[in-house]
Scaffold this motif. Structure first.
Motif, PDB file in Angstrom:
ATOM      1  N   ALA A  14       4.746 -31.514  -4.040  1.00 59.78           N
ATOM      2  CA  ALA A  14       5.213 -32.688  -4.792  1.00 59.78           C
ATOM      3  C   ALA A  14       4.426 -32.863  -6.093  1.00 59.78           C
ATOM      4  CB  ALA A  14       5.090 -33.944  -3.932  1.00 59.78           C
ATOM      5  N   ILE A  15       3.339 -32.135  -6.266  1.00 59.90           N
ATOM      6  CA  ILE A  15       2.542 -32.223  -7.495  1.00 59.90           C
ATOM      7  C   ILE A  15       3.263 -31.439  -8.588  1.00 59.90           C
ATOM      8  CG2 ILE A  15       0.314 -31.709  -8.555  1.00 59.90           C
ATOM      9  CD1 ILE A  15      -0.902 -31.897  -5.706  1.00 59.90           C
ATOM     10  N   ARG A  16       3.582 -32.092  -9.682  1.00 59.50           N
ATOM     11  CA  ARG A  16       4.406 -31.505 -10.741  1.00 59.50           C
ATOM     12  C   ARG A  16       3.618 -31.229 -12.017  1.00 59.50           C
ATOM     13  NH1 ARG A  16       8.024 -29.548  -7.856  1.00 59.50           N
ATOM     14  NH2 ARG A  16       9.297 -30.970  -6.653  1.00 59.50           N
ATOM     15  N   PHE A  17       2.503 -30.544 -11.915  1.00 57.25           N
ATOM     16  CA  PHE A  17       1.718 -30.169 -13.093  1.00 57.25           C
ATOM     17  C   PHE A  17       1.542 -28.656 -13.088  1.00 57.25           C
ATOM     18  CE2 PHE A  17       0.228 -34.469 -11.965  1.00 57.25           C
ATOM     19  CZ  PHE A  17       0.542 -35.123 -13.144  1.00 57.25           C
ATOM     20  N   SER A  18       1.387 -28.062 -14.275  1.00 57.57           N
ATOM     21  CA  SER A  18       1.217 -26.604 -14.331  1.00 57.57           C
ATOM     22  C   SER A  18      -0.220 -26.215 -13.978  1.00 57.57           C
ATOM     23  CB  SER A  18       1.600 -26.082 -15.706  1.00 57.57           C
ATOM     24  OG  SER A  18       0.825 -26.731 -16.692  1.00 57.57           O
ATOM     25  N   GLU A  19      -1.204 -27.009 -14.431  1.00 56.96           N
ATOM     26  CA  GLU A  19      -2.607 -26.742 -14.122  1.00 56.96           C
ATOM     27  C   GLU A  19      -3.284 -28.017 -13.646  1.00 56.96           C
ATOM     28  OE1 GLU A  19      -4.172 -23.154 -16.972  1.00 56.96           O
ATOM     29  OE2 GLU A  19      -4.419 -25.196 -17.690  1.00 56.96           O
ATOM     30  N   VAL A  20      -4.213 -27.868 -12.707  1.00 58.53           N
ATOM     31  CA  VAL A  20      -4.940 -29.027 -12.179  1.00 58.53           C
ATOM     32  C   VAL A  20      -6.412 -28.658 -11.991  1.00 58.53           C
ATOM     33  CG1 VAL A  20      -2.984 -30.102 -10.995  1.00 58.53           C
ATOM     34  CG2 VAL A  20      -4.332 -28.404  -9.796  1.00 58.53           C
ATOM     35  N   ARG A  21      -7.269 -29.663 -12.070  1.00 64.20           N
ATOM     36  CA  ARG A  21      -8.688 -29.478 -11.749  1.00 64.20           C
ATOM     37  C   ARG A  21      -8.811 -29.668 -10.238  1.00 64.20           C
ATOM     38  NH1 ARG A  21     -13.084 -29.683 -14.855  1.00 64.20           N
ATOM     39  NH2 ARG A  21     -11.915 -30.652 -16.554  1.00 64.20           N
ATOM     40  N   VAL A  22      -9.391 -28.714  -9.542  1.00 57.81           N
ATOM     41  CA  VAL A  22      -9.433 -28.736  -8.079  1.00 57.81           C
ATOM     42  C   VAL A  22     -10.849 -29.025  -7.590  1.00 57.81           C
ATOM     43  CG1 VAL A  22      -8.939 -27.444  -5.978  1.00 57.81           C
ATOM     44  CG2 VAL A  22      -7.523 -27.102  -7.994  1.00 57.81           C
ATOM     45  N   ILE A  23     -10.941 -29.959  -6.635  1.00 54.28           N
ATOM     46  CA  ILE A  23     -12.208 -30.293  -5.992  1.00 54.28           C
ATOM     47  C   ILE A  23     -12.105 -29.858  -4.535  1.00 54.28           C
ATOM     48  CG2 ILE A  23     -13.765 -32.167  -5.344  1.00 54.28           C
ATOM     49  CD1 ILE A  23     -12.682 -33.706  -7.774  1.00 54.28           C
ATOM     50  N   ASP A  24     -13.110 -29.146  -4.054  1.00 57.76           N
ATOM     51  CA  ASP A  24     -13.120 -28.620  -2.683  1.00 57.76           C
ATOM     52  C   ASP A  24     -13.469 -29.737  -1.690  1.00 57.76           C
ATOM     53  OD1 ASP A  24     -12.851 -26.799  -0.695  1.00 57.76           O
ATOM     54  OD2 ASP A  24     -14.464 -25.464  -1.348  1.00 57.76           O
ATOM     55  N   THR A  25     -13.378 -29.425  -0.405  1.00 54.20           N
ATOM     56  CA  THR A  25     -13.637 -30.412   0.652  1.00 54.20           C
ATOM     57  C   THR A  25     -15.060 -30.951   0.614  1.00 54.20           C
ATOM     58  OG1 THR A  25     -14.148 -28.590   2.136  1.00 54.20           O
ATOM     59  CG2 THR A  25     -11.929 -29.509   2.249  1.00 54.20           C
ATOM     60  N   ASP A  26     -16.035 -30.137   0.171  1.00 54.46           N
ATOM     61  CA  ASP A  26     -17.428 -30.583   0.126  1.00 54.46           C
ATOM     62  C   ASP A  26     -17.776 -31.300  -1.177  1.00 54.46           C
ATOM     63  OD1 ASP A  26     -17.370 -28.466  -1.605  1.00 54.46           O
ATOM     64  OD2 ASP A  26     -18.960 -27.311  -0.600  1.00 54.46           O
ATOM     65  N   GLY A  27     -16.810 -31.461  -2.079  1.00 51.71           N
ATOM     66  CA  GLY A  27     -17.030 -32.173  -3.337  1.00 51.71           C
ATOM     67  C   GLY A  27     -17.349 -31.272  -4.506  1.00 51.71           C
ATOM     68  N   SER A  28     -17.497 -29.977  -4.269  1.00 50.61           N
ATOM     69  CA  SER A  28     -17.778 -29.055  -5.378  1.00 50.61           C
ATOM     70  C   SER A  28     -16.476 -28.729  -6.118  1.00 50.61           C
ATOM     71  CB  SER A  28     -18.411 -27.766  -4.847  1.00 50.61           C
ATOM     72  OG  SER A  28     -17.503 -27.110  -3.988  1.00 50.61           O
ATOM     73  N   GLN A  29     -16.612 -28.446  -7.417  1.00 54.75           N
ATOM     74  CA  GLN A  29     -15.429 -28.156  -8.224  1.00 54.75           C
ATOM     75  C   GLN A  29     -15.089 -26.670  -8.160  1.00 54.75           C
ATOM     76  OE1 GLN A  29     -14.977 -29.671 -12.111  1.00 54.75           O
ATOM     77  NE2 GLN A  29     -15.926 -31.646 -11.650  1.00 54.75           N
ATOM     78  N   LEU A  30     -13.802 -26.393  -7.953  1.00 54.59           N
ATOM     79  CA  LEU A  30     -13.327 -25.008  -7.988  1.00 54.59           C
ATOM     80  C   LEU A  30     -12.844 -24.634  -9.377  1.00 54.59           C
ATOM     81  CD1 LEU A  30     -11.327 -24.808  -4.626  1.00 54.59           C
ATOM     82  CD2 LEU A  30     -13.656 -24.070  -5.073  1.00 54.59           C
ATOM     83  N   GLY A  31     -12.750 -25.628 -10.279  1.00 58.64           N
ATOM     84  CA  GLY A  31     -12.349 -25.381 -11.656  1.00 58.64           C
ATOM     85  C   GLY A  31     -10.889 -25.744 -11.895  1.00 58.64           C
ATOM     86  N   ILE A  32     -10.393 -25.371 -13.074  1.00 58.47           N
ATOM     87  CA  ILE A  32      -9.000 -25.644 -13.450  1.00 58.47           C
ATOM     88  C   ILE A  32      -8.174 -24.434 -13.033  1.00 58.47           C
ATOM     89  CG2 ILE A  32      -7.432 -26.083 -15.367  1.00 58.47           C
ATOM     90  CD1 ILE A  32      -9.855 -27.377 -16.815  1.00 58.47           C
ATOM     91  N   LEU A  33      -7.202 -24.685 -12.136  1.00 57.64           N
ATOM     92  CA  LEU A  33      -6.383 -23.611 -11.587  1.00 57.64           C
ATOM     93  C   LEU A  33      -4.905 -23.890 -11.815  1.00 57.64           C
ATOM     94  CD1 LEU A  33      -8.053 -23.308  -8.045  1.00 57.64           C
ATOM     95  CD2 LEU A  33      -8.486 -21.856 -10.010  1.00 57.64           C
ATOM     96  N   PRO A  34      -4.083 -22.829 -11.873  1.00 60.12           N
ATOM     97  CA  PRO A  34      -2.630 -23.037 -11.865  1.00 60.12           C
ATOM     98  C   PRO A  34      -2.251 -23.697 -10.523  1.00 60.12           C
ATOM     99  CG  PRO A  34      -3.164 -20.788 -12.496  1.00 60.12           C
ATOM    100  CD  PRO A  34      -4.432 -21.425 -12.047  1.00 60.12           C
ATOM    101  N   ILE A  35      -1.206 -24.474 -10.517  1.00 55.86           N
ATOM    102  CA  ILE A  35      -0.833 -25.254  -9.331  1.00 55.86           C
ATOM    103  C   ILE A  35      -0.577 -24.359  -8.119  1.00 55.86           C
ATOM    104  CG2 ILE A  35       1.629 -25.425  -9.880  1.00 55.86           C
ATOM    105  CD1 ILE A  35      -0.514 -28.192  -8.327  1.00 55.86           C
ATOM    106  N   LYS A  36       0.030 -23.184  -8.322  1.00 60.01           N
ATOM    107  CA  LYS A  36       0.321 -22.293  -7.191  1.00 60.01           C
ATOM    108  C   LYS A  36      -0.980 -21.812  -6.528  1.00 60.01           C
ATOM    109  CE  LYS A  36       4.826 -20.750  -8.684  1.00 60.01           C
ATOM    110  NZ  LYS A  36       5.693 -19.652  -9.053  1.00 60.01           N
ATOM    111  N   ASP A  37      -1.981 -21.484  -7.348  1.00 63.99           N
ATOM    112  CA  ASP A  37      -3.273 -21.033  -6.804  1.00 63.99           C
ATOM    113  C   ASP A  37      -3.976 -22.170  -6.067  1.00 63.99           C
ATOM    114  OD1 ASP A  37      -2.706 -18.627  -7.976  1.00 63.99           O
ATOM    115  OD2 ASP A  37      -4.137 -18.856  -9.639  1.00 63.99           O
ATOM    116  N   ALA A  38      -3.879 -23.370  -6.595  1.00 63.11           N
ATOM    117  CA  ALA A  38      -4.517 -24.529  -5.968  1.00 63.11           C
ATOM    118  C   ALA A  38      -3.892 -24.822  -4.603  1.00 63.11           C
ATOM    119  CB  ALA A  38      -4.393 -25.752  -6.876  1.00 63.11           C
ATOM    120  N   ILE A  39      -2.565 -24.760  -4.528  1.00 61.45           N
ATOM    121  CA  ILE A  39      -1.864 -24.998  -3.250  1.00 61.45           C
ATOM    122  C   ILE A  39      -2.210 -23.880  -2.270  1.00 61.45           C
ATOM    123  CG2 ILE A  39       0.407 -25.098  -2.147  1.00 61.45           C
ATOM    124  CD1 ILE A  39       1.414 -26.559  -4.686  1.00 61.45           C
TER     125      ILE A  39
END
Length: 175
Positions: A14-39
């Motif tokens: 349902a997220i409709r963005f091409s790129e998103v900043r992703v935060i992991d379960t422990d609070g660390s940042q995984l960086g800016i990823l394409p939405i498909k990679d983040a999902i």
């Protein structure tokens, strides 16, 4: 693949963005990823990708167990609601020409309501020619407020509204 519908926050597909900043379960940042990679990263961990800040640039998403998140949120809301103080408004009706004993009975009834933490609405209904003498109603209301003064404070002073005169009393807070 789990899709949970929710109006407040977008999750997974349902997220409709091409790129998103992703935060992991422990609070660390995984960086800016394409939405498909983040999902894909969320599904790898068997969790959901939840859009927690859609207005940021780029939008911020967090990998979490959405069902657990909703449960914790509902639990917090329920706890907050339980700690809320609700007031009931009880009504005491007086007559314009009320006698002493009736006045004391109504006053004691109002005091009982105030002691139990409820607000009290005091009303006098004017009938016929009584409408020509609102000052008598004001005197009765003032006398009633004085009678209940130990337990109540006047929240809204006596005021005419149509054929009725209304006054609101709130219980005094003991600090």
């Amino acid at each position: 693949m789990r899709i949970i519908s929710n109006k407040e926050v977008a999750i997974n597909e349902a997220i409709r963005f091409s790129e998103v900043r992703v935060i992991d379960t422990d609070g660390s940042q995984l960086g800016i990823l394409p939405i498909k990679d983040a999902i894909a990263a969320a599904y790898e961990r068997e969790l959901d990708l939840v859009n927690i800040s859609p207005n940021a640039n780029p939008p911020v998403c967090k990998i979490m167990d959405f069902g657990k998140y909703r449960f914790e949120q509902a639990k917090r809301e329920k706890e907050a609601k339980k700690n809320q103080k609700t007031f009931d408004i009880k009504e005491v009706r007086l007559g314009l020409t009320i006698d002493t004993h009736d006045f004391e009975t109504k006053g004691n009834q109002a005091i009982r309501f105030l002691k139990s933490g409820d607000k009290v609405k005091v009303s006098i209904r004017f009938r016929g020619r009584e409408l020509g003498h609102p000052e008598i109603g004001l005197e009765t209301m003032a006398r009633f407020a004085d009678y209940c003064a130990e337990y109540a404070s006047v929240e809204k002073a006596a005021k005419m509204e149509g054929r009725n005169m209304l006054m609101f009393l709130a219980p005094k807070t003991n600090k």
